[in-house]
Design an enzyme around this catalytic site. Structure first.
Site, short mmCIF file in Angstrom:
data_model
loop_
_atom_site.label_atom_id
_atom_site.label_comp_id
_atom_site.label_asym_id
_atom_site.label_seq_id
_atom_site.Cartn_x
_atom_site.Cartn_y
_atom_site.Cartn_z
N CYS A 1 13.42 11.92 7.01
CA CYS A 1 13.35 11.26 8.45
C CYS A 1 14.83 11.46 8.99
O CYS A 1 14.92 11.70 10.27
CB CYS A 1 12.66 9.78 8.60
SG CYS A 1 13.57 8.58 7.80
N GLU B 1 9.49 17.03 14.65
CA GLU B 1 9.97 16.94 13.41
C GLU B 1 9.19 17.76 12.57
O GLU B 1 7.99 17.41 12.15
CB GLU B 1 9.88 15.36 12.93
CG GLU B 1 10.32 15.15 11.87
CD GLU B 1 9.97 13.62 11.32
OE1 GLU B 1 11.37 13.01 10.62
OE2 GLU B 1 9.05 13.13 11.77
N GLU C 1 9.83 2.07 10.72
CA GLU C 1 10.73 3.20 10.34
C GLU C 1 10.20 4.43 10.57
O GLU C 1 9.37 4.87 9.50
CB GLU C 1 11.59 2.81 9.00
CG GLU C 1 12.21 1.46 8.63
CD GLU C 1 13.44 1.51 9.33
OE1 GLU C 1 14.00 2.61 10.02
OE2 GLU C 1 14.03 0.57 9.62
N LYS D 1 0.74 -1.11 0.11
CA LYS D 1 -0.19 -0.10 0.12
C LYS D 1 0.74 1.17 -0.19
O LYS D 1 1.34 1.57 1.15
CB LYS D 1 -0.95 -0.02 1.22
CG LYS D 1 -1.98 1.10 0.94
CD LYS D 1 -2.45 1.84 2.44
CE LYS D 1 -1.39 2.79 3.01
NZ LYS D 1 -1.46 4.06 2.04
#
Length: 479
Positions: free
Chosen positions: A282, A382, A249, A174
């Protein structure tokens, strides 16, 4: 307008079970560039059923044959690399030159590394000389749900599909609904490479729909997810009901620790690394910690470098950065930049609003804050945009304390000409990866984090291991 509505299930392109259109937006223009359909429960069930049915024969396929199919995929990839690059530029905003070299280039890089790792991997081996009749067998986890993000689409698809396929898992992919076009090209590549029906399946959908359905599905044995920490938490909770394996992750807030003896290019290198992919990585070095004797000079350099970073449409060639992926991300970044200003950080480059000359598109001004502290929002959250936060430190111990004072633990960076200090820092920084003096990690090295940056590792041998179960056999008969 590109219209691709079919899903790839059990070796066929099939129409979705229900009309549920989703418009993919070109972030450079804010205009729709494609229409896809989001899957429903029936589509998810069909894909999982196909993967489950294909699992026994795929697990029984000799590893050498699985590797040969991966080698064929690499050949096909080379013929479709430009198609992938164009798609990713269009749908998620990576500048075309960068999309060709890094976005599309990452995929073939990872596939080749998996092939190399698999050829030497001990899928079956003796336990040891002390136990001649014991064997250790590595076998596939089973049906794997692969949920991938929009920021590095082909990088993440290949890290998951390559490892899962060689390990003997069957899978349902997906991709992010924000960047689905490259994934559908990849599905065409899997067909051209000759993977058997049911081994690889693709269903488009969003996290609330297909993502949640896969995470909770009783016939899915493993979920491998790359994305936000918030979504990773939700996936973990959904997967807990069936005790399936979960590989995550997630986000990061990397510290780039620059000591006074760092090389003269360290600050410039750190700023440009932060701005790469418009800050949507990231593992971006988003917190620059600079030792006080060179701090003021570093701030001047960082501002100068950021002010020279150009911003422009993704489908134009050149060394610029593109837009962020969508309006939601753009608004979030603007709010965080304003918070940085409101909380007292010193804005030395960029700021809120679009860059000059760009009044449409999700463009963000390359931004640098100085004189921050580690309790400010811009140092904790973040941001996922081209925003760098700088703060001074005095001692090595203080730098370590600041760097580790974060819920994340993905990648940290160290800049020093003292090899003993560099190695000392590598041992005490709490992150899954540490990079020194601009030196990237080598081919086949594991990618992954600690704490709220996730679990598991991707790439090379470690990527294969995450899709394998370990079976211990006693009384192995001599054949």
């Amino acid at each position: 307008m590109i219209e691709k509505r079919d899903f790839y299930i059990n070796g066929q392109w099939v129409a979705p079970s229900a009309a549920n259109d989703f418009h993919v937006i070109n972030p450079s223009s804010e205009e729709p560039c494609a229409v896809i359909s989001l899957g429903a429960q029936a589509d998810t069930d069909a894909a999982v059923a196909a993967a489950k049915a294909a699992l026994p024969s795929w697990m029984a396929t000799p590893v050498a044959e699985r590797i040969a199919l991966m080698e064929k995929l690499v050949e096909v990839y080379q013929t479709r690399s430009e198609d992938l690059a164009q798609a990713m530029s269009l749908e998620m905003g990576a500048p075309l030159d960068m999309s060709r070299s890094s976005q599309a280039g990452a995929g073939i890089y990872h596939l080749k590394n998996f092939i190399r790792a698999a050829k030497d991997f001990p899928f079956e081996r003796p336990l040891g000389d002390h136990a001649p009749n014991d064997r250790i067998i590595h076998e596939a986890v089973g049906v794997a749900a692969l949920i991938t993000p929009w920021n590095w689409p082909m990088n993440q698809i290949t890290l998951k599909v390559g490892a899962a396929a060689i390990a003997g898992c069957t899978m349902v992919l997906k991709p992010s609904e924000q960047s689905p076009l490259n994934a559908m090209i990849f599905a065409e590549m899997m067909v051209a490479a000759g993977f058997p029906p049911g081994v690889f399946n693709l269903v488009n959908g969003d996290g609330v729909g297909v993502g949640s359905q896969l995470s909770a599905h009783p016939d899915v044995d493993m979920v491998s997810f790359t994305g936000s920490t918030r979504a990773g938490t939700a996936i973990s909770k959904a997967a807990a009901e069936t005790l399936k394996k979960v590989h995550l992750e997630l986000g990061g807030k990397g510290a780039n620790v620059i000591f006074a003896d760092a090389d003269e290019k360290a600050v410039k290198r750190g700023v440009l690394h932060m701005m790469n992919n418009t800050g949507q990585s990231c593992n971006a070095p988003s917190r620059m910690l600079v030792q006080r004797p060179i701090y003021d000079q570093a701030v001047e350099i960082a501002a100068e470098v950021a002010n020279k970073v150009t911003v422009g449409p993704a489908l134009e060639e050149g060394r610029h950065i593109g837009p962020v992926v969508n309006e939601v991300q753009w608004t979030k970044i603007q709010d965080l930049i304003q918070q940085g200003i409101d909380e007292g950080a010193r804005l030395v480059a960029g700021g809120t609003g679009r860059p000059e000359g760009l009044n449409k598109g999700y463009y963000v001004r390359p931004t640098v804050f100085a004189d921050a502290n580690n309790q400010m929002t811009i140092a904790r959250e973040e941001i996922f945009g081209p925003v760098l936060t700088m703060m001074p430190f005095d001692t090595e111990d203080e730098a370590v304390e600041i760097a580790n004072d974060t819920p994340y633990g993905l990648t940290n960076y160290v800049q020093t000409q003292d090899p003993t200090r560099a190695n000392r820092m590598a041992r005490v920084l709490r992150s899954g990866m540490v990079e020194m003096n601009g030196q990237s990690r080598s081919a086949g090295s594991p990618f992954g984090g600690m704490k709220q940056s996730g679990n598991g590792r991707e790439g090379g041998v470690w990527g294969l291991e995450d899709f394998l179960e370990v079976k211990s056999v006693g009384g192995w008969a001599t054949e």
